[in-house]
Design an enzyme around this catalytic site. Structure first.
Site: not given
Ligand code: ASP
Length: 349
Positions: A216, A244, A246, A270
């Site tokens: 990330t 999904r 996060g 997350g």
């Protein structure tokens, strides 16, 4: 010619000899004393200003991360380490350029993140991890501290730079977050580059590596006018379920900025960052509990995430005085910072 007389110390004064019998001598002595005091004063001022140069509020500061994970030094080949450090440095320099040229913290954060999004070493945009279905779904967010304005996109599949889409949502829509197809469509309408999925998907070897790193990217900055901003961009968790979302695009979870306290960007598991409103909690601790950035970050990353939830992660942040924090409970976090005072570093472990 004046007679040169020798005077002992005051204690040696004899009989009714005057205490300060020779005015000229006294003048000399006072002069010497003043001179000595002045030299002392100046040297201590000089010392103080030297210390201030190191510790005073910098004109600007920028801190970035490229993800956190439980990796040991031997897990990453030396050439890979060098490549990561070079990429972090490049992103840092792009952001610093903006700050140096009187640009805003927000634009510095964007400049740094775009570089990392375009770099397949990180888990954001190009090189992002895949969902269970082998697709790339990207999340990003951006927030500025002066007016709590924020923008985010989640689950986008085609916009080349999700952080730019987040900026468009923030500045050119009435919303804070757009998701999925709508967000990609909006980005295209705003003239942003869109790409096929293949653009994001890198070689198997690199993907496996990124899986371990759980990357990330993120950045936080303070500019010359004291404005704060933070941004985060990610491919999310490897093998995540379709749809999904996060913490990275969730304002208050993965990203937060407020000119009264700090700007922070997180990386890690997350779901726990959302459940604990990690980024907002750091800000709130500073605002209401008067904790400083370092202690607020430590409490949240270690006492809450690590000890209470066994959740991995880290955050980077900057406060209103330009103090930097890079706190993580993982063994590694790709990170770097730079200040106008000249302090800088690029670190992995
Ligand atoms: N925080 C990101 C997410 O959960 C992943 C990461 O930072 O590694 O989507």
């Amino acid at each position: 010619m004046r007679e040169i007389r020798s005077y002992g110390s005051v204690g040696e004064r004899q009989g009714n000899e005057p205490l300060y019998p020779d005015t000229n001598y006294m003048e000399n002595r006072i002069f010497t004393l003043i001179l000595f005091a002045t030299v002392l004063l100046f040297s201590s001022c000089d010392q103080q200003s030297k210390e201030q140069a190191i510790h005073s509020t910098p004109d600007y500061a920028l801190v970035i991360h490229g993800g956190a994970g439980n990796l040991q030094s031997e897990d990453i080949p030396e050439e890979m380490k060098r490549a990561y450090k070079a990429s972090l440095k490049k992103a840092l320099e792009a952001g610093e350029q903006v700050l140096k040229n009187d640009g805003t913290a927000m634009n510095a954060v964007i400049a740094a993140i775009v570089i990392m999004e375009n770099d397949s070493l990180f888990n954001s945009a190009k090189g992002a991890v895949l969902t269970e279905d082998g697709e790339v779904e990207l999340d990003a967010s951006l927030m500025r501290g002066e007016d709590a304005n924020a923008g985010a996109v989640a689950g986008v599949k085609h916009v080349k730079n999700p952080i730019l889409a987040a900026k468009e949502v923030m500045l050119n829509s009435k919303h804070v977050m757009l998701a999925g197809q709508g967000a990609d469509y909006f980005a295209a309408l705003k003239g942003l580059d869109t790409v096929p999925q293949e653009y994001f998907i890198t070689s198997h070897r690199l993907r496996q590596h990124q899986k371990a790193i759980k990357g990330t990217v993120g950045a936080a900055a303070i500019d010359k006018k004291g404005r704060l901003a933070a941004g985060t961009s990610t491919g999310g968790m490897s093998m995540k379920k379709w749809g999904r979302i996060g913490d990275s695009p969730v304002i208050g979870a993965g990203t937060y900025a407020d000119n009264r306290t700090c700007a922070v960007s997180g990386t890690g598991h997350g779901e726990y960052f959302i459940r604990n409103a990690v980024a907002f909690d750091i800000h709130a601790r500073m605002l209401y509990k008067k904790q400083n950035l370092k202690s607020a970050a430590k409490t949240v990353i270690h006492d809450i995430l690590s000890n209470k939830y066994k959740a991995d992660g880290g955050i980077i942040g900057v406060d209103t005085a330009g103090n930097i924090v890079m706190e993580h409970n993982t063994s590694a976090m790709f990170r770097a910072f730079i200040k106008s005072s000249g302090e800088k570093d690029v670190l992995i472990f």
